[in-house]
Design a protein around this motif. Structure first.
Motif, PDB file in Angstrom:
ATOM      1  N   LEU A  92     -58.859 -36.555  15.420  1.00 29.82           N
ATOM      2  CA  LEU A  92     -59.092 -36.228  16.825  1.00 29.82           C
ATOM      3  C   LEU A  92     -59.809 -37.361  17.545  1.00 29.82           C
ATOM      4  N   GLU A  93     -60.706 -38.044  16.858  1.00 29.06           N
ATOM      5  CA  GLU A  93     -61.445 -39.155  17.480  1.00 29.06           C
ATOM      6  C   GLU A  93     -60.508 -40.227  18.007  1.00 29.06           C
ATOM      7  N   LYS A  96     -56.482 -38.793  21.907  1.00 31.23           N
ATOM      8  CA  LYS A  96     -56.767 -37.814  22.952  1.00 31.23           C
ATOM      9  C   LYS A  96     -55.636 -36.798  23.074  1.00 31.23           C
ATOM     10  N   GLN A  99     -56.586 -34.210  20.749  1.00 30.09           N
ATOM     11  CA  GLN A  99     -57.733 -33.484  21.302  1.00 30.09           C
ATOM     12  C   GLN A  99     -57.290 -32.442  22.322  1.00 30.09           C
ATOM     13  N   TYR A 100     -56.458 -32.862  23.262  1.00 28.20           N
ATOM     14  CA  TYR A 100     -56.058 -31.952  24.344  1.00 28.20           C
ATOM     15  C   TYR A 100     -55.277 -30.758  23.811  1.00 28.20           C
ATOM     16  N   GLU A 102     -55.480 -29.483  20.837  1.00 28.14           N
ATOM     17  CA  GLU A 102     -56.392 -28.622  20.081  1.00 28.14           C
ATOM     18  C   GLU A 102     -57.283 -27.810  21.023  1.00 28.14           C
ATOM     19  N   ILE A 264     -68.874 -33.044  23.721  1.00 27.24           N
ATOM     20  CA  ILE A 264     -67.652 -32.630  24.425  1.00 27.24           C
ATOM     21  C   ILE A 264     -67.921 -32.703  25.919  1.00 27.24           C
ATOM     22  N   ASP A 278     -62.611 -34.677  26.800  1.00 25.07           N
ATOM     23  CA  ASP A 278     -62.957 -35.579  25.702  1.00 25.07           C
ATOM     24  C   ASP A 278     -63.780 -34.868  24.634  1.00 25.07           C
ATOM     25  N   ILE A 279     -63.393 -35.088  23.378  1.00 22.72           N
ATOM     26  CA  ILE A 279     -64.213 -34.711  22.229  1.00 22.72           C
ATOM     27  C   ILE A 279     -64.628 -36.011  21.553  1.00 22.72           C
ATOM     28  N   THR A 281     -66.500 -37.544  18.552  1.00 23.30           N
ATOM     29  CA  THR A 281     -67.092 -37.199  17.257  1.00 23.30           C
ATOM     30  C   THR A 281     -68.031 -38.277  16.744  1.00 23.30           C
TER      31      THR A 281
END
Length: 321
Positions: A92-93, A96, A99-100, A102, A264, A278-279, A281
């Motif tokens: 995920l890092e 993006k 990320q989106y 998820e 987040i 954005d996540i 990590t």
């Protein structure tokens, strides 16, 4: 003896954590993964392994740190070691797009986004945003890489065809609705051990680089709106007693992806609609904002790693009985 191993590629971002680990008297080892080898026939040492690899590693000359780290994490997980922010967190890092998808899976609204590879495809994708402002950003980013604001397809075309065009390291450019915040701010929610610790308000009036680390340079900001007057309030400010229903969704996302430590970020538009974009990590903390609030992310992180190390120690004792 088991210890805490910190996997990273940027010493500037581990300095504060190491100080906190020293304060607590916790044993640790610095695993710098700018380059290295992984002996798949060997067995990893006992301990807790904390992954702090960043999507922006290539901007510091460490182009293949995520790939090396992926190999290290696979090796550690194969041997059943305690890994904080493991392989899924790394996936995920550096994407993006992942990320989106998820976030949306867990009921978290994200901005309308199109991923494109190739300059012609970027311009084709931009037609979906015709008549409104949109931004571009890199899929594998960090530090606001590739974030540019456009009011027309013609402006994008001029940029894409110019020497200023910034090609993403993975080739994937994202085009996304521009969400305008009425007070030019975003909110970043910090989690340690999967639990919410605090939220910080970030003033975005100077541009898009939102990294809260003390090592980040304000001189690197891209300002889409021209010169701004000097801000009267701090760029980063901890929001006291922050509560919002979205925090439960965020915790669900982190739990379901094995992410223990993250920041987040979300933005609210003029109608109050919340968009998460954005996540991170590889979270960092701003010392000035924390000192003003009396809350310290790295201290909480060091305590969490200490608890995980204690659990590993108890498991070792149990296995030897």
């Amino acid at each position: 003896m088991a210890k805490i191993y910190v996997l990273h590629e940027n010493p500037e971002w581990t300095e504060h954590l190491f100080k906190r680990l020293d304060e607590l008297g916790l044993p640790y080892e610095d695993w710098l993964l700018s380059e290295g080898t992984v002996d798949l026939t060997a067995e990893p040492p006992e301990g807790v392994f904390y992954n702090r690899i960043s999507a922006s590693s290539h901007t510091r000359g460490n182009r293949y740190s995520p790939e090396l780290t992926n190999a290290v994490l696979a090796w550690l997980e194969y041997h059943g070691r305690t890994v904080i922010n493991g392989s899924r967190a790394l996936q995920l890092e550096v994407s993006k797009v992942s990320q989106y998808l998820e976030l949306e899976k867990h009921g978290v609204k994200t901005p309308n986004t199109v991923a494109a590879v190739g300059k012609d495809q970027i311009l084709e994708a931009a037609k979906r945003f015709e008549g409104k402002s949109f931004i571009t950003k890199h899929n594998r980013a960090g530090k606001g890489l590739g974030v540019q604001l456009f009011d027309s397809i013609e402006a994008l075309e001029a940029y894409v065809d110019s020497e200023a065009f910034e090609a993403p390291v993975d080739g994937v450019t994202l085009l996304q609705d521009y969400i305008k915040s009425p007070d030019a701010s975003i909110t970043r929610c910090e989690f340690v051990g999967g639990e919410f610790i605090y939220a910080v308000r970030v003033d975005t009036s100077e541009g898009f680089e939102l990294c809260p680390a003390d090592a980040c340079s304000i001189e690197d900001l891209f300002c889409p709106a021209g010169e701004q007057e000097e801000a009267e309030s701090p760029k980063f400010r901890v929001i006291r007693d922050f509560h919002h229903p979205i925090l439960e969704n965020y915790k669900e996302v982190l739990t379901n992806n094995g992410i223990n430590v993250a920041g987040i970020e979300f933005i609210q538009d003029e109608d109050g609609t919340l968009y998460t974009y954005d996540i991170n990590t590889n979270t960092n903390y701003n010392s000035d904002a924390e000192a003003e609030a009396g809350q310290y992310g790295m201290l909480e992180l060091a305590k969490f790693l200490g608890r995980e190390l204690e659990a590993v120690g108890k498991e070792e004792v149990g296995n030897h009985r």
